[in-house]
Scaffold this motif. Structure first.
Motif, PDB file in Angstrom:
ATOM      1  N   TYR A   1      36.276  32.295 -48.453  1.00 36.98           N
ATOM      2  CA  TYR A   1      36.493  33.797 -47.620  1.00 36.98           C
ATOM      3  C   TYR A   1      37.694  34.216 -48.035  1.00 36.98           C
ATOM      4  N   PHE A   2      38.794  33.407 -48.368  1.00 40.66           N
ATOM      5  CA  PHE A   2      40.031  33.772 -48.618  1.00 40.66           C
ATOM      6  C   PHE A   2      39.519  34.742 -50.326  1.00 40.66           C
ATOM      7  N   LEU A   3      39.017  34.210 -51.038  1.00 39.51           N
ATOM      8  CA  LEU A   3      38.656  34.770 -52.282  1.00 39.51           C
ATOM      9  C   LEU A   3      37.709  35.679 -52.238  1.00 39.51           C
ATOM     10  N   SER A   4      36.647  35.686 -51.122  1.00 39.58           N
ATOM     11  CA  SER A   4      35.733  36.609 -50.961  1.00 39.58           C
ATOM     12  C   SER A   4      36.524  38.137 -50.576  1.00 39.58           C
ATOM     13  N   THR A   5      37.437  37.998 -49.705  1.00 43.59           N
ATOM     14  CA  THR A   5      37.965  39.091 -49.260  1.00 43.59           C
ATOM     15  C   THR A   5      38.699  39.995 -50.324  1.00 43.59           C
ATOM     16  N   PHE A   6      38.681  39.380 -51.590  1.00 45.44           N
ATOM     17  CA  PHE A   6      39.256  40.169 -52.651  1.00 45.44           C
ATOM     18  C   PHE A   6      37.894  40.494 -53.541  1.00 45.44           C
ATOM     19  N   GLY A   7      36.795  40.429 -53.210  1.00 45.85           N
ATOM     20  CA  GLY A   7      35.652  40.880 -53.769  1.00 45.85           C
ATOM     21  C   GLY A   7      35.012  39.769 -54.795  1.00 45.85           C
ATOM     22  N   ILE A   8      35.536  38.377 -54.394  1.00 44.68           N
ATOM     23  CA  ILE A   8      34.841  37.253 -55.553  1.00 44.68           C
ATOM     24  C   ILE A   8      33.903  36.798 -54.542  1.00 44.68           C
ATOM     25  N   SER A   9      32.689  36.754 -55.253  1.00 41.90           N
ATOM     26  CA  SER A   9      31.343  36.393 -54.301  1.00 41.90           C
ATOM     27  C   SER A   9      31.339  35.179 -53.670  1.00 41.90           C
ATOM     28  N   ASP A  10      31.184  35.075 -52.190  1.00 40.06           N
ATOM     29  CA  ASP A  10      31.255  33.627 -51.434  1.00 40.06           C
ATOM     30  C   ASP A  10      29.864  33.164 -52.021  1.00 40.06           C
ATOM     31  N   PHE A  11      28.781  33.994 -52.145  1.00 41.08           N
ATOM     32  CA  PHE A  11      27.543  33.377 -52.324  1.00 41.08           C
ATOM     33  C   PHE A  11      27.472  32.779 -53.781  1.00 41.08           C
TER      34      PHE A  11
END
Length: 292
Positions: free
Chosen positions: A49-59
């Protein structure tokens, strides 16, 4: 309207949390017996979710990680991808909607359409076989890879300036958001798809974030409550998803900006490897069935 929207976000997520807590309490003796690792799963949630916050898909990241680690079965993967992201995305949505300007009408249309798609989806997903889900997951991984590469090579325009949509552009975006909400439920994440749509419609790239987070915080909450009722998710991974809040807060308030170029290339390699592995699993399953 923005205050009403934020209040609605808080309300729908509180309802989800109550539904989740009731289910967790009901199955409290079973949670820690699930296969997800008690040490690595919380750490994975922080990173995802650190990466997801920058738009890298958590899915996409979760889909690549969980089956390999045997933390959840493929049958329960779509439900888990949805339920685990509700609380971290709740925090993300509040951060982005309060800090980035996007037309309220466009935001509401995107959210409502995605919620409708998400509400319908789970009732069909639970009826799918593991083989069909595996095929959908492979497609989702390939779509995510293609969109990342399209962005890297400049095939998707990302220089728009609009913060509001009108007419056919708004109608088409609403229709696509409905489809993305439904696709969430079979494990195909909507982040990259939403980004591509926002860019194609000539909107300011930063507008993608409140639309993504706003749409997801409603749609995944609604869809996830259906998965909980249908008992089709990993309780342990979802419980540990609260650690994802740490990743979100680090990204929003500490790091604030991140050069994701190298990370995106790593993600592309991981996604392709995962898609190939799942395809090989399909072939092995098919060959075994033939040999029998």
């Amino acid at each position: 309207m923005r205050i009403i929207l934020i209040s609605a976000i808080i309300l729908i997520n509180l309802i989800f949390i109550l539904v989740l807590l009731r289910d967790l309490f009901k199955h409290r003796d079973e949670i820690m017996k699930e296969s997800a690792n008690n040490f690595w799963t919380p750490l994975a949630q922080i990173a995802i979710y650190f990466l997801s916050t920058f738009g890298i898909s958590d899915f996409a990241i979760s889909t690549a990680l969980y089956p390999k680690m045997k933390w959840v079965s493929l049958k329960k993967l779509p439900g888990t991808l949805n339920t685990q992201c509700v609380i971290p995305v709740f925090v993300m949505s509040l951060a982005y909607i309060t800090n980035i300007s996007v037309g309220i009408k466009t935001l509401l249309v995107c959210i409502i359409c995605q919620v409708i798609g998400a509400y319908i989806g789970p009732h069909f997903v639970v009826k799918l076989s593991e083989k069909v889900i595996r095929n959908f997951v492979i497609v989702g991984l390939l779509i995510a890879t293609a969109l990342i590469l399209a962005g890297k090579f400049g095939l998707i325009p990302s220089n728009g300036t609009a913060t509001e949509l009108y007419g056919w552009k708004l109608a088409l975006t609403g229709l696509l958001m409905f489809v993305f909400g439904a696709l969430n439920n079979i494990g195909i994440g909507s982040y990259a798809l939403t980004m591509a749509t926002v860019y194609a419609m000539g909107m300011n790239p930063v507008a993608a974030f409140p639309i993504m987070m706003g749409g997801c915080t409603f749609s995944v909450s609604v869809g996830s409550m259906q998965f909980i009722k249908l008992d089709d998710y990993s309780r342990k991974i979802t419980l540990f998803s609260v650690f994802g809040i740490i990743g979100v807060l680090l990204a929003v308030f500490v790091v604030k900006s991140l050069n994701t170029g190298v990370i995106q290339w790593i993600v592309v390699v991981v996604l392709l490897y995962s898609a190939i592995s799942l395809y090989q699993d399909n072939r092995q399953t098919r060959n075994s069935a033939v040999n029998k």
